[in-house]
Design an enzyme around this catalytic site. Structure first.
Site, PDB file in Angstrom:
ATOM      1  N   ASP A   1       4.107  -5.544  -2.578  1.00 24.15           N
ATOM      2  CA  ASP A   1       3.035  -5.307  -1.835  1.00 24.15           C
ATOM      3  C   ASP A   1       3.357  -5.618  -0.296  1.00 24.15           C
ATOM      4  O   ASP A   1       4.682  -4.740   0.192  1.00 24.15           O
ATOM      5  CB  ASP A   1       1.922  -6.686  -1.865  1.00 24.15           C
ATOM      6  CG  ASP A   1       0.554  -6.247  -1.662  1.00 24.15           C
ATOM      7  OD1 ASP A   1       0.299  -5.996   0.027  1.00 24.15           O
ATOM      8  OD2 ASP A   1      -0.282  -5.192  -2.067  1.00 24.15           O
TER       9      ASP A   1
ATOM     10  N   ASP B   1      -2.810 -22.522  -0.866  1.00 25.46           N
ATOM     11  CA  ASP B   1      -2.429 -22.617  -1.515  1.00 25.46           C
ATOM     12  C   ASP B   1      -2.177 -22.204  -3.002  1.00 25.46           C
ATOM     13  O   ASP B   1      -2.384 -21.653  -3.952  1.00 25.46           O
ATOM     14  CB  ASP B   1      -4.472 -21.372  -1.715  1.00 25.46           C
ATOM     15  CG  ASP B   1      -5.852 -22.260  -0.936  1.00 25.46           C
ATOM     16  OD1 ASP B   1      -6.098 -22.860  -1.517  1.00 25.46           O
ATOM     17  OD2 ASP B   1      -6.398 -21.108  -1.059  1.00 25.46           O
TER      18      ASP B   1
ATOM     19  N   ASP C   1      12.938  -7.269   1.995  1.00 25.07           N
ATOM     20  CA  ASP C   1      12.256  -6.525   2.350  1.00 25.07           C
ATOM     21  C   ASP C   1      12.947  -5.049   2.179  1.00 25.07           C
ATOM     22  O   ASP C   1      14.051  -4.490   2.833  1.00 25.07           O
ATOM     23  CB  ASP C   1      11.610  -7.156   3.961  1.00 25.07           C
ATOM     24  CG  ASP C   1      10.786  -5.677   4.195  1.00 25.07           C
ATOM     25  OD1 ASP C   1      10.712  -4.695   3.861  1.00 25.07           O
ATOM     26  OD2 ASP C   1      10.441  -6.730   5.546  1.00 25.07           O
TER      27      ASP C   1
ATOM     28  N   HIS D   1      -2.415  -8.493   3.376  1.00 25.84           N
ATOM     29  CA  HIS D   1      -3.046  -8.430   1.644  1.00 25.84           C
ATOM     30  C   HIS D   1      -2.140  -8.637   0.296  1.00 25.84           C
ATOM     31  O   HIS D   1      -3.128  -8.904  -0.447  1.00 25.84           O
ATOM     32  CB  HIS D   1      -2.759  -6.771   1.211  1.00 25.84           C
ATOM     33  CG  HIS D   1      -3.745  -5.655   0.211  1.00 25.84           C
ATOM     34  ND1 HIS D   1      -2.746  -5.568  -0.512  1.00 25.84           N
ATOM     35  CD2 HIS D   1      -4.237  -4.836   0.270  1.00 25.84           C
ATOM     36  CE1 HIS D   1      -3.304  -4.842  -1.660  1.00 25.84           C
ATOM     37  NE2 HIS D   1      -4.912  -4.819  -1.118  1.00 25.84           N
TER      38      HIS D   1
ATOM     39  N   ALA E   1      -0.121   3.633 -10.574  1.00 23.97           N
ATOM     40  CA  ALA E   1      -1.450   4.051 -11.636  1.00 23.97           C
ATOM     41  C   ALA E   1      -0.851   4.315 -12.765  1.00 23.97           C
ATOM     42  O   ALA E   1      -1.336   4.423 -14.332  1.00 23.97           O
ATOM     43  CB  ALA E   1      -2.383   3.974 -11.683  1.00 23.97           C
TER      44      ALA E   1
ATOM     45  N   TYR F   1       1.343   6.183 -14.660  1.00 22.42           N
ATOM     46  CA  TYR F   1       2.975   6.509 -14.872  1.00 22.42           C
ATOM     47  C   TYR F   1       2.870   5.823 -16.198  1.00 22.42           C
ATOM     48  O   TYR F   1       1.961   4.999 -16.890  1.00 22.42           O
ATOM     49  CB  TYR F   1       3.855   5.523 -13.901  1.00 22.42           C
ATOM     50  CG  TYR F   1       4.256   5.966 -12.445  1.00 22.42           C
ATOM     51  CD1 TYR F   1       5.421   7.321 -12.575  1.00 22.42           C
ATOM     52  CD2 TYR F   1       4.274   5.696 -11.897  1.00 22.42           C
ATOM     53  CE1 TYR F   1       5.306   8.259 -11.690  1.00 22.42           C
ATOM     54  CE2 TYR F   1       4.751   5.756 -10.155  1.00 22.42           C
ATOM     55  CZ  TYR F   1       4.655   7.338 -10.570  1.00 22.42           C
ATOM     56  OH  TYR F   1       5.715   7.859  -9.296  1.00 22.42           O
TER      57      TYR F   1
ATOM     58  N   SER G   1      -7.662  -2.853  -5.887  1.00 19.70           N
ATOM     59  CA  SER G   1      -6.344  -4.205  -5.590  1.00 19.70           C
ATOM     60  C   SER G   1      -6.775  -5.137  -6.758  1.00 19.70           C
ATOM     61  O   SER G   1      -5.757  -6.054  -6.621  1.00 19.70           O
ATOM     62  CB  SER G   1      -6.491  -4.343  -4.392  1.00 19.70           C
ATOM     63  OG  SER G   1      -5.569  -2.962  -4.069  1.00 19.70           O
TER      64      SER G   1
END
Length: 379
Positions: free
Chosen positions: A60, A69, A79, A93, A212, A214, A264
Site C-alpha cells: 500500500d 491502535d 519502499d 491509506h 484482483a 490475476y 479497499s
C-alpha cells in the site's frame, strides 16, 4: 507502456467539535462505529482464532506503526516507489488498511479505537504506491520500478502468510502485467494467500481490475450495512466474496480516525479472515483458504454465484468452521483448476511486460475524525 502509481483517496468533509474531547471518548465512539464486527461474527470467531503467528503483508502507501491502535504490530519493509515521503501524506491509506486487518485498539482492556479482524496477527508494510494528492507523484519515476510485482515477491520471500492489496487499475491502464502475474504465482507457490479489492467503478465503467483479476488472487467486493452490494463495487466473474465496505472507520495518521467507503476496506477484512484461518490451520494451501472463505459466505446468491456477490458475504466464524471441515483427516479436498480468477487477456500480457499496472488505493473517504494530541479539540 509506462505507468505511474496513482492512489485514489478523497476527503470531502471534516467534522469537529467546539470543546476538547477525551481520548477515551473518541476511542469508544470509534469502536461503536465498527459495524463490521457483528456482520462478520468476529466476537465468536475470536474464540477459535485471533490470527496469532500470522504475518500479513500490506502492499500500500506505507503503514504508520506509531498509531496507538497499531502499537507493536508493524514491521517496516522496503519502499519500492522511488519517491520520498511527503509530510502528512505518507501512509494514510496503508495505515487505514492495516488497522482493519490487525488493529489492537487501545485504552483499558483495548476497548477503544479500531480493532482488526485478526488482532493477534502482525503486519509487514511494503510501500508500493503514493497517496492521492501527494505532490511527489509528478516526480515519481515512470513505472515505479515495477513496484507491485517486486512487493509481492518480497512479501513471499520474507514469510508473509497473507498478502493484502487494496489496490486497482487506474489512470486509464486496466490491463494486467506479466511480471505481476508471475509474482502472484510465485507467492502462491510459497504458500501465501493473496487478497485484492475488486475496484470502485462498478457504477461507471465496471472495468476488469488488477491485481484482483490475476489467477489465484481472492477478489473482494463491498456491501453496505444491509449487506447489499455497494453501487461502486465492481461486478466481475472472478469475484470471490463481498465484505463490509461502507461507513468503515479506520486509523489515520499518528493520532486520527477516518470514516470512508470502498472495496479497499472490504479486501482488508477478508485478508484478516484469511489470517484467522492460517493461524488455526498453518499448513492449509492458499486455494483451500479461499475455498473455506467462499464456503463460509452467507447471503449466497440463489444460483450459488453471481458477478455482484461472488459466493456471498464473507463471514469469519463460518469460514473458520469450513476450514475445520476441509482440514479434517478424512475430508475430501477440492482440487483447484488452472485458475481461480480469469487472468489477463493473452493480447494484453505481451503489451504490458515492460510496464507497471497503475495502482489505485480504492477507498473513497467521506468523513474525517481527527483527535488532536494532549486533549485538544477534535477537528
Amino acid at each position: 507502456m509506462n505507468r505511474v502509481l496513482v492512489p485514489l483517496l478523497m476527503a470531502t468533509l471534516v467534522v469537529g467539535v467546539a470543546a476538547p474531547v477525551a481520548s477515551d471518548d473518541v476511542g469508544e465512539v470509534v469502536r461503536a462505529g465498527q459495524w463490521q464486527l457483528g456482520a462478520l461474527r468476529l466476537p465468536e470467531a475470536w474464540r477459535e482464532s485471533k490470527g496469532a503467528g500470522v504475518l500479513v503483508a500490506v502492499l500500500d502507501t506505507g503503514v504508520n506503526g506509531r498509531h496507538q491502535d497499531l502499537a507493536g504490530v508493524v514491521s517496516q519493509g522496503p519502499d519500492l516507489t522511488g519517491a520520498a515521503r511527503s509530510a502528512g501524506l505518507w501512509g494514510r491509506h496503508g495505515t487505514a488498511m492495516a488497522s482493519l486487518i490487525a488493529g489492537r485498539g487501545h485504552g483499558d482492556g483495548h476497548k477503544g479505537g479500531v480493532i482488526g479482524v485478526a488482532p493477534a496477527a502482525k503486519v509487514l508494510s511494503i510501500r508500493v504506491t503514493l497517496e492521492n494528492g501527494d505532490p511527489l507523484r509528478a516526480q515519481q519515476r515512470s513505472g515505479g520500478g515495477n513496484a507491485l510485482a517486486k512487493g509481492i515477491r518480497y512479501a513471499a520471500d520474507h514469510g508473509a502468510d497473507v498478502i493484502s492489496m487494496s489496490l486497482g487499475g487506474g489512470s486509464g491502464a486496466w490491463e494486467g502485467s506479466a511480471d505481476e502475474e508471475e509474482a502472484v504465482q510465485y507467492a502462491i507457490g510459497k504458500g501465501a494467500v493473496l487478497v485484492a479489492s475488486s475496484g470502485n467503478d462498478g457504477d461507471a465503467g465496471n472495468r476488469k481490475n488488477f491485481p484482483a483479476a490475476y489467477p489465484g488472487v481472492i477478489a473482494v467486493g463491498a456491501v453496505d450495512r444491509r449487506l447489499r452490494v455497494a453501487r461502486f463495487s465492481n461486478r466481475q466473474d472472478y469475484l470471490s466474496v463481498v465484505a463490509p465496505g461502507t461507513e468503515i472507520v479506520t486509523a489515520d495518521g499518528d493520532d486520527a480516525y477516518v470514516v470512508g467507503e470502498g472495496t479497499s476496506s472490504a479486501a482488508a477484512m477478508v485478508a484478516g479472515i484469511a489470517a484467522l484461518i492460517k493461524s488455526a490451520h498453518p499448513g492449509m494451501s492458499p486455494y483451500h483458504v479461499r475455498t473455506a472463505i467462499e464456503l463460509g459466505a452467507r447471503k449466497r446468491p440463489a444460483a450459488g454465484y453471481s458477478r455482484a456477490y461472488g459466493h456471498g458475504v464473507a463471514n469469519a466464524l463460518l469460514a473458520l468452521r469450513a476450514a475445520d471441515r476441509l482440514d479434517a483427516p478424512a475430508a475430501p479436498l477440492p482440487r483447484p483448476g488452472p485458475y481461480f480468477g480469469a487472468g489477463p487477456e493473452p493480447s494484453s500480457r505481451a503489451h504490458v511486460v515492460a510496464g507497471l499496472l497503475a495502482l489505485v488505493a480504492v477507498m473513497s473517504v467521506r468523513v474525517v475524525m481527527t483527535r488532536q494530541r494532549r486533549g485538544r479539540d477534535l477537528t
